[in-house]
Design a protein around this motif. Structure first.
Motif, short mmCIF file in Angstrom:
data_model
loop_
_atom_site.label_atom_id
_atom_site.label_comp_id
_atom_site.label_asym_id
_atom_site.label_seq_id
_atom_site.Cartn_x
_atom_site.Cartn_y
_atom_site.Cartn_z
N LEU A 101 0.79 -1.24 0.08
CA LEU A 101 -0.20 0.11 0.12
C LEU A 101 0.85 1.25 -0.06
CD1 LEU A 101 -2.51 -1.17 2.87
CD2 LEU A 101 -2.86 -1.42 0.34
N HIS A 102 0.16 2.35 -0.60
CA HIS A 102 0.83 3.85 -0.42
C HIS A 102 0.75 4.03 0.91
CE1 HIS A 102 1.70 8.04 -0.96
NE2 HIS A 102 2.06 7.86 -2.21
N SER A 103 1.79 4.51 1.74
CA SER A 103 1.75 4.99 3.08
C SER A 103 0.83 6.28 3.07
CB SER A 103 3.04 4.95 3.86
OG SER A 103 3.81 6.10 3.48
N GLY A 104 0.82 7.05 1.91
CA GLY A 104 -0.02 8.23 2.05
C GLY A 104 -1.34 8.03 2.25
N TYR A 105 -1.79 7.33 1.16
CA TYR A 105 -3.36 7.11 1.38
C TYR A 105 -3.68 6.08 2.27
CZ TYR A 105 -3.31 8.57 -3.61
OH TYR A 105 -3.37 9.52 -4.75
N TYR A 106 -2.95 5.11 2.55
CA TYR A 106 -3.31 4.26 3.82
C TYR A 106 -2.86 4.32 5.10
CZ TYR A 106 -5.55 1.89 -0.18
OH TYR A 106 -6.51 1.53 -1.44
N GLY A 107 -1.93 5.04 5.38
CA GLY A 107 -1.14 5.32 6.73
C GLY A 107 -1.92 5.87 7.53
N GLY A 108 -2.05 5.35 8.84
CA GLY A 108 -2.89 5.70 9.65
C GLY A 108 -4.18 4.93 9.87
N ALA A 109 -4.38 4.16 8.78
CA ALA A 109 -5.63 3.20 8.95
C ALA A 109 -5.29 1.83 8.49
CB ALA A 109 -6.80 4.02 7.58
N ALA A 110 -4.30 1.61 7.94
CA ALA A 110 -4.18 0.03 7.48
C ALA A 110 -3.17 -0.36 8.42
CB ALA A 110 -3.85 0.11 5.71
N ALA A 111 -3.15 -1.74 8.67
CA ALA A 111 -2.29 -2.52 9.43
C ALA A 111 -0.83 -2.67 8.70
CB ALA A 111 -2.88 -3.93 9.92
N ASN A 112 0.23 -2.22 9.44
CA ASN A 112 1.46 -2.10 8.79
C ASN A 112 2.21 -3.44 9.64
OD1 ASN A 112 4.30 -1.98 8.48
ND2 ASN A 112 4.13 0.13 8.36
N VAL B 255 5.92 2.78 1.47
CA VAL B 255 5.09 1.72 1.11
C VAL B 255 4.85 1.14 2.38
CG1 VAL B 255 6.97 0.02 0.99
CG2 VAL B 255 4.94 -0.74 0.01
N ILE B 256 3.29 0.64 2.73
CA ILE B 256 3.19 -0.24 3.64
C ILE B 256 2.97 -1.61 3.31
CG2 ILE B 256 1.41 -0.76 5.46
CD1 ILE B 256 0.58 2.14 5.50
#
Lengths: 467, 467
Positions: free
Chosen positions: A219-230, A323-324
């Motif tokens: 995942l793109h850490s901009g779009y998903y960072g903060g919401a998607a599990a890393n 990236v995530i």
């Protein structure tokens, strides 16, 4: 000159020839963990078979589902003689990072470094140099006396550096052929460059690989960072949780089966402490990292560990990629002591990981070998004779020490063949085994050969005999 | 047919030709973060310069210490017309893991997938497809009317995916040439496949690489395990410590400059929530991972993050190697919002790491770009005209949303050139940018071109005029 003295003289006179054999064996890149080197592993096995046959053994290369075994027999002075099983391994560790080697890891040389004469190359110490000390001792004894003082079976495996997956099945399938009165293993260290040692305890090993999965794609850490599990964050949290603030491993029931070392033994180790100070200094460190309040010797010989051996995940190339990742992987190993149960450790580790997984994450586990620790009785005939022989060769008393590393075969010999193992080796802590610029001391190789001639002679004698 | 209608007709009629241009640009593997692709980056810049000249711009490729810029000018209807600076980037992300791509990432195709017509390939969405919507709109307007409704300057950079090291110095050195009345940026997403959006806020970014060093060589975990510091363990502990149990970042003063989003804005986002449910579901996840008690939109648009983007250390190949490595490295990025200070975040992160280093370990830091967040006023003429134009093209009202990703240039335009930026893009969350199988919706490309023709026409009009 007695036949015994002539053996030692022969080992002195023909040192160059012995080194040529060792260099030829090091030249074969028998890296067992990398499938690209399977052909080289077989080549090393064939080389050993041929060499043992030339010496006078009946030798064969034996198939396994992995890399082959080498098995060889010599009848010695006859069926009543004590029977020794000698074990070593011809496989070696990978050589990466290659650019940190001063010279070709597979083109061994005898050079002087820091005032010491050394044999260079991957496997120079672990375990090609060590096993060849025994082979060369046999070569000299047979050449001088026509036989060996004991019946001798040799077992060389090619998977020791990758968890020995074929070893137990092979031993189980060949119990009658491999059973002897005792085992000899040459894969351990001396106390220091002048003092030989016998290892009374060996740590066991559990190897685990764990992969944490989260989203179904990177995942793109901009779009998903903060919401998607890393998965890298999840993995870091789990691995960062493996020890408490005092350095103790936090996996439940991890210390089940760990015994406190007797005070007398701790005291004998304490006398060695002065040399141990250099143990960390020579690798650029200054203080112990593990459990608080224990000596370096206790930490590395008589205490268990949990170590992260590798982590990879996300973008690791040049530059930066926000990236995530979908997954992250760690290789984790546990060194075991005394009566710790490898199966329980593995199970408890997996539960420890599972309990820490957030929703949406899963863990995938992959097993990389497991073996219990071995603790030999501090007094036994085998130890007494070997200690005497080593003392004669080196001119100093050989202490009975612990060993931090695992030699899974020793446990297998106990459980499958009912044999004790005599662990005598001539490695040094600064041999850089598993690292770039591995070496073996020329003195270790030379006096190691002589030591085995003495030990094998002593073990062949009945009570009251003398060489 | 008015000249404006003829522009839209031309964009419809010549869609195939526009796609051919885009495919040719995607075919150039302009991966900026990997030095092996420096030649391809230059090739992409040259391709754009030539294309812009053919359209009617005065275009040039401009050297930087890194990859070159493309700068182009068109005088539009004359010196009194509004002056727009359009920004895009021709560089793309790396394509690894290559084996997860269904087709060659640099051989773009127009295919149907899941019932949608898409343009495939690395950069199809980020940012080659997006920037070409504007180029194609200009091509059609000049072809039909002989000019553009505004004065237009174009700036394409080639280092956006690797932290834009040359951008600020280039803008500082070319302020007079680049200064315009406002900036147009096409590197953002629509709300969903049918609803365009204008981005009112963009998160900033701080990229850091940290390497933990311990012993001066890789160590055997048997000999040294329990006594020697393990950089992988140290790194895991530090990274595992970055968040508390509620998902908040634990770096001291990390939330300085973070504002609570006004309730009215939160309420408008809340209306969009239903679509947001799919946000995680479509990547195989089910619940937010970040700070507790905040909506997905708030987490990704208006809250800062700390993400681990990569870790590597120890043995990571096939099989197992019981090594304690000499070092371990992580790439970590922070998404910033509102008034967070990138320099302070970097400094505080480094202190956070240093404070957690055990004796014998050192940390080496490497900077990978930094940019503050941007928050535009929710009401402005630029936004109003663009919103109207988008509404006409798409037939639904365009919400003003936040943006999780960073577009550092927008902050630079504010601070260096005193310009607001209009952020309109036609990407979708499932475009897989930065991942294998990146795509751009054919509809996004087609209606994106038409949208820019409408927006540019609206922005060129004086109050009271109509197309």
């Amino acid at each position: 000159m007695s036949s015994f003295d002539s053996i030692l003289s022969r080992l002195d006179d023909r040192l160059d020839g012995a080194l040529d054999h060792l260099k030829a064996l090091i030249a074969i890149p028998s890296i067992s963990t990398d499938p690209d080197y399977a052909g080289a592993c077989r080549q090393a096995a064939e080389w050993l078979r041929q060499d043992l046959e030339e010496i006078g053994f009946r030798a064969s290369v034996r198939e396994t589902p992995g890399h082959p075994m080498v098995v060889a027999h010599h009848d010695g002075p006859g069926p009543d003689a004590p029977h020794a099983l000698f074990y070593g391994h011809y496989d070696v560790q990978p050589v990466d990072p290659l650019d940190e080697w001063d010279a070709d890891p597979f083109e061994s040389e005898i050079i002087e470094r820091n005032g010491r004469n050394i044999v260079t190359g991957r496997g120079a110490a672990d375990d090609k140099g060590q096993l060849m000390t025994f082979v060369e001792a046999c070569r000299a004894m047979i050449a001088e006396t026509g036989t060996l003082p004991c019946r001798v079976t040799i077992l060389f495996e090619g998977e020791e550096e990758s968890g020995s997956p074929s070893l137990l099945p092979f031993i189980e399938a060949n119990k009658d052929e491999l059973k002897a009165d005792f085992a000899l293993v040459c894969d351990t260290n001396m106390w220091d460059a002048d003092t030989p040692a016998i290892s009374g305890g060996l740590r066991g090993l559990v190897g685990e690989e764990v992969t944490i999965h989260a989203a179904d794609r990177d995942l793109h850490s901009g779009y998903y960072g903060g919401a998607a599990a890393n998965p890298l964050t999840v993995l870091s949290r789990i691995l960062g949780d493996l020890h408490d603030e005092t350095g103790r491993v936090t996996i439940p029931n991890f210390y089940d089966g760990v015994n406190e070392t007797p005070d007398a033994i701790k005291a004998s180790w304490q006398k060695l402490e002065r040399s141990a100070e250099g143990f960390l200094k020579e690798i650029g460190l200054s203080e112990p990292f593990g459990e608080e309040g224990r000596s370096i010797m206790e930490l590395t010989w008589a205490r268990p560990t949990a170590e992260v051996n590798g982590i990879v995940g996300g973008y690791t190339g040049e530059g930066f990629k926000t990236v995530i990742p979908a997954k992250a992987t760690a290789k984790v190993s546990f060194r075991l002591v005394h009566d710790q149960d490898p199966a329980a450790i593995r199970k408890n580790f997996r539960a420890f990981v599972e309990e820490r997984l957030p929703k949406d994450c899963t863990a995938e586990f992959h097993e990389h070998g497991g073996s219990p620790a071995v603790q030999l009785p501090y007094e036994s005939g085998l130890l007494t004779k070997a200690k005497q022989a080593l003392t004669e060769e080196w001119g100093v008393e050989a202490p009975i020490i612990g060993m931090g590393g695992s030699i899974p075969i020793v446990g297998t010999f106990q459980t499958e063949l009912g044999m004790d193992s005599l662990l005598v080796g001539f490695g040094l802590a600064d041999d850089r085994i598993h690292s770039p610029n591995e070496k073996y001391e020329l003195k270790s190789f030379h006096k190691g050969m002589r030591s085995w001639a003495r030990i094998l002679t002593a073990l062949g004698q009945k009570a009251g005999e003398s060489a």
